[in-house]
Write an enzyme that holds these catalytic residues in place. Structure first.
Site, short mmCIF file in Angstrom:
data_model
loop_
_atom_site.label_atom_id
_atom_site.label_comp_id
_atom_site.label_asym_id
_atom_site.label_seq_id
_atom_site.Cartn_x
_atom_site.Cartn_y
_atom_site.Cartn_z
N SER A 68 1.45 -32.88 3.86
CA SER A 68 1.08 -32.01 2.60
C SER A 68 2.65 -31.59 2.16
CB SER A 68 0.42 -30.85 3.05
OG SER A 68 0.07 -30.16 2.11
N ASN A 69 2.77 -30.43 1.54
CA ASN A 69 4.16 -30.08 0.92
C ASN A 69 4.06 -28.55 1.17
OD1 ASN A 69 3.06 -28.92 -1.58
ND2 ASN A 69 2.45 -31.13 -2.15
#
Ligand code: CTP
Length: 413
Positions: A213-214
């Site tokens: 993810s980020n």
């Protein structure tokens, strides 16, 4: 000597609808606060509400006759006269029965009939048993009302009249007053627009418990959704996993992966008039996510093969008809040049270029600094400001694009 503060609702005309919930007594305090802040309030009670609190209480506190009956001759045509003069209709508390009537357009008493004759902002604060609030029928009525632009102030968790604990208590008076103030103070220049906003990160599974993810918090997209809603638009927020509350009056669709986000957005493309892609969609995902939790000793860890996700913004751009399309560019260098390249490549109407390394701005922060670049390559450089404020600048820039189109059309007529 300090000047007296100007009452918040001075000169405003509000219709306060009260329905038959045990929380009806709280409407008395709400009425007092509205009157104290300068509002002219006309109270409309349903028959059931009048069983909980006597009309006389509302009459004395509002200084106005209380309307209850659609058919009373001395209250003739109130269903037309009241909303014509009103700046807002507030229904607090609203029962499940009232929500159902409002959603379906049933008009069997004065309050429900008023809703069909008004185009002014409608603010509804429901109160009921927690199980009722969570019932699919109520959920769908609430969603319908939100879609049509009503601002629904969700009930809160706490002890209920039944003695149980649940989400069903009328929202705090301060919350209701703040929502009324926000509705009345903003210009409603987005009424009639249907805005589709994406927000937050996506999560791409490696196995059932791990993902790529980020750092996106979703704050920018949520701020845009809230600002558009406050200005009168119907808003659907397609959101990746975040810890943020859904803004009042916004319809939310929760997704996890880029693929789910793509589906949710594509399904709503035809509905929207404006699409704003504020989500930080993962650019890559594991090609072969494991269907079991990978052991650390497993070979799969040696090389995790990734594949690109589809560029949703680009897909939207290819399939859209007349929608305005806005993208974001998160950059760490050559901000404007990279953003312009994306604007052209993805054929956008507007791009919001963020320098995610700028001091005080970017992921997780409540502040942001951005440069807006439109399809005519006009640049607006905005200083560091709260994301809520930046959201309004983005909406203003979109409005300018709309006005340009209208002007061009009328010149060629
Ligand atoms: N975006 C998207 N789908 C993706 C990736 C990004 O719709 N799979 C959207 C984002 O929501 C954002 C815009 O594209 O509005 C810009 O994303 P960004 O990742 O910065 O740009 P890219 O085009 O992926 O280019 P680069 O990675 O080179 O910066």
């Amino acid at each position: 000597m300090q000047a007296e503060p100007i009452p918040k609702f001075l000169g405003k005309r509000i219709v306060l609808g009260v329905t038959g919930s045990i929380a009806a007594y709280k409407a008395v305090e709400l009425l007092r606060s509205l009157v104290r802040e300068g509002a002219h309030v006309n109270v409309v009670l349903t028959e059931a509400a009048a069983r909980f609190v006597a009309p006389l209480t509302f009459e004395v506190l509002s200084g106005q006759p209380v309307a209850t009956d659609l058919f009373a001759t001395h209250q003739e045509m109130l269903h037309l006269r009241l909303p014509e003069q009103a700046d807002a209709i507030v229904v607090a508390p609203a029962t499940a029965h009232f929500l159902a009537k409002a959603a379906l357009g049933l008009a069997d008493d004065l309050l429900s009939t008023l809703l069909l004759t008004t185009r002014c902002p409608l603010i509804i604060a429901p109160a009921m048993d927690g199980d009722m609030w969570a019932h699919p029928t109520v959920v769908s009525h609430v969603a319908q009302l939100r879609q049509r632009g009503a601002l629904i102030i969700d009930p809160v968790e706490g002890p209920l009249a039944s003695g149980r604990i649940g989400q069903g208590r009328l929202a705090e008076e301060t919350t209701i007053l703040a929502a009324i103030e926000a509705q009345l103070s903003r210009s409603r220049d987005w009424v009639g627009e249907r805005v589709l906003v994406s927000a937050g990160p996506t999560q791409e599974p490696i196995d059932p418990v791990r993902f790529i993810s980020n750092r996106s918090s979703g704050k920018m997209g949520y701020a845009i959704a809230q600002a558009a809603r406050e200005r009168g638009a119907a808003v659907t927020l397609v959101t990746g996993p975040t810890s943020l509350p859904i803004p009042a009056g916004v319809d939310a669709v929760a997704v996890t992966t880029a693929e789910e986000m793509e589906k949710a957005l594509m399904m709503r493309l035809a509905w929207a008039t404006v699409i704003i892609m504020a989500a930080a969609v993962a650019d890559f995902r594991p090609k072969h996510p494991a269907d079991h939790k990978l052991k650390k000793t497993e070979h799969a860890w040696k090389s995790l093969t990734l594949e690109p996700t589809r560029d949703i913004l680009h897909l939207l751009s290819k399939r859209r008809t007349s929608q305005i399309l806005v993208g974001f560019a998160a950059e760490t260098q050559n901000l404007v040049a990279h953003a312009k390249e994306k604007l052209i490549r993805k054929r956008l109407d507007l791009i919001v270029a963020n320098d995610v390394r700028a001091e005080g701005a970017g992921f997780g922060s409540d502040m942001n600094a951005a440069t807006l670049i439109d399809r005519d390559q006009r640049e607006i450089r905005l200083p560091l400001m709260p994301k809520r404020e930046l959201a309004h600048h983005i909406l203003d820039a979109i409005q300018r694009l709309r006005t340009d189109v209208r002007r061009t059309c009328s010149q060629t007529d």
